[in-house]
Design a protein around this motif. Structure first.
Motif, short mmCIF file in Angstrom:
data_model
loop_
_atom_site.label_atom_id
_atom_site.label_comp_id
_atom_site.label_asym_id
_atom_site.label_seq_id
_atom_site.Cartn_x
_atom_site.Cartn_y
_atom_site.Cartn_z
N THR A 24 -77.69 19.49 -12.57
CA THR A 24 -76.25 19.29 -12.40
C THR A 24 -75.69 20.23 -11.35
O THR A 24 -74.89 19.82 -10.49
CB THR A 24 -75.52 19.48 -13.73
OG1 THR A 24 -76.06 18.58 -14.70
CG2 THR A 24 -74.03 19.22 -13.58
N LEU B 129 -78.75 14.87 -16.45
CA LEU B 129 -77.71 15.24 -15.49
C LEU B 129 -76.35 14.99 -16.14
O LEU B 129 -76.13 13.92 -16.72
CB LEU B 129 -77.84 14.41 -14.20
CG LEU B 129 -76.79 14.64 -13.11
CD1 LEU B 129 -77.01 16.00 -12.44
CD2 LEU B 129 -76.84 13.52 -12.07
N HIS C 75 -79.88 11.79 -6.41
CA HIS C 75 -79.93 10.36 -6.72
C HIS C 75 -79.66 9.49 -5.49
O HIS C 75 -80.22 8.40 -5.37
CB HIS C 75 -78.93 10.05 -7.84
CG HIS C 75 -79.42 10.44 -9.19
ND1 HIS C 75 -79.38 11.73 -9.66
CD2 HIS C 75 -80.02 9.71 -10.17
CE1 HIS C 75 -79.89 11.78 -10.86
NE2 HIS C 75 -80.30 10.58 -11.20
N THR D 253 -76.84 13.47 -2.55
CA THR D 253 -77.31 14.02 -3.81
C THR D 253 -78.76 13.60 -4.05
O THR D 253 -79.30 12.74 -3.34
CB THR D 253 -76.46 13.54 -4.99
OG1 THR D 253 -76.67 12.12 -5.16
CG2 THR D 253 -74.99 13.83 -4.76
N ASP E 156 -76.62 19.00 -8.00
CA ASP E 156 -75.79 17.84 -7.68
C ASP E 156 -74.42 18.27 -7.18
O ASP E 156 -73.92 17.75 -6.16
CB ASP E 156 -75.63 16.97 -8.93
CG ASP E 156 -74.74 15.77 -8.71
OD1 ASP E 156 -75.23 14.73 -8.24
OD2 ASP E 156 -73.52 15.87 -9.01
#
Length: 266
Positions: free
Chosen positions: A104, A256, A119, A117, A107
């Motif tokens: 997290t 996350l 992802h 990020t 991110d």
């Protein structure tokens, strides 16, 4: 067996414990196992803010040292994310201790510097994670804290439970903690795929030990189970907190935290 696959051990040391506000100070991504050579990557960042004394007391990096020896924060953040993606693309499973904190915070750092990020970079490729904290709490659910100052699920406690040597002078360095997480995952995996009767005595007679339930699963299956277990564990922690604070909330998301999520931590 999932513990014998390629692993990407990941850890951050930061300016504090607030994933929404704090910054990366050091980072490590270590690719290991799976029959391939170990690849160790470490970074130190100049976070662009003063590092509080409380954080320095943990990881020993001062503001002055980070400014002198660290790369600009946006460079480090970008390189850490890129290296994690490279490891995942090579078939590695991300490993860490209390992984939602590290993933997290990474991110939020990516968003802070308008970088892709993790992802974003992965696209449709799956992210599979092994979290030592979640796996240990599921496998050995009833364990008292060793002392008033040492928690039952701290990394040092897990090292002791799974009989791994712990060097306090090196602990809280991101490479050391990342590697220790990978070693703990390996030990948990060994026990999961071992006959229960062959477990060490300290594990065999642990109250309601269920490490054997972790055996025979694929990495994807184990990842999915951890989503459920982490939510159950967070609910239990929230109930504990509400004994003294009726407003306490513990985020149940894993691995996350959603961007809008906030939680109280112990």
């Amino acid at each position: 067996m999932w513990h014998k696959t390629r692993l990407a051990a990941f850890d951050l040391e930061t300016s504090g414990v607030d994933v929404e506000q704090d910054r990366i100070v050091t980072a490590a991504v270590i690719g290991l196992g799976g029959g391939a050579p170990t690849e160790q990557h470490e970074w130190i960042a100049d976070p662009g803010i003063e590092i509080p004394a409380e954080a320095t007391a943990v990881h020993h990096i001062t503001t002055e040292y980070a400014r002198e020896h660290g790369k600009p924060a946006h460079v480090v953040v970008d390189q850490v994310a890129e290296e994690l993606v490279a490891q995942i693309a090579g078939g590695a499973t991300v490993v860490g201790h209390n992984v939602p904190y590290d993933l997290t915070l990474l991110d939020r750092e990516c968003r802070r510097y308008d970088l892709p990020t993790l992802h974003d970079l992965l696209g449709d490729a799956p992210l599979h994670v092994l979290d030592t904290r979640v796996l240990d709490q599921y496998g050995l659910p009833f364990r008292k804290r060793p002392s008033e100052t040492q928690g039952a699920r701290q990394l040092v406690t897990l090292a002791q439970v799974y009989e791994l040597e712990w060097t306090e002078s090196e602990a809280h360095g991101c490479a050391y903690d990342a590697l220790m997480s990978a070693r703990i995952v390996y030990r948990i995996g060994q026990l999961a795929h071992m006959r229960r009767m062959d477990w060490p005595e300290r594990i065999k007679f642990h109250r309601k030990a269920q490490l054997h339930h972790l055996g025979g699963l694929s990495v994807a299956e184990l990842h999915a189970r951890q989503i459920e277990w982490a939510a159950e564990q967070a609910a239990g922690l929230e109930a504990h907190f509400r004994k003294t604070n009726p407003e306490a909330v513990v985020d149940r998301s894993w691995p996350l935290r959603p961007l809008e999520a906030s939680c109280e931590s112990n």
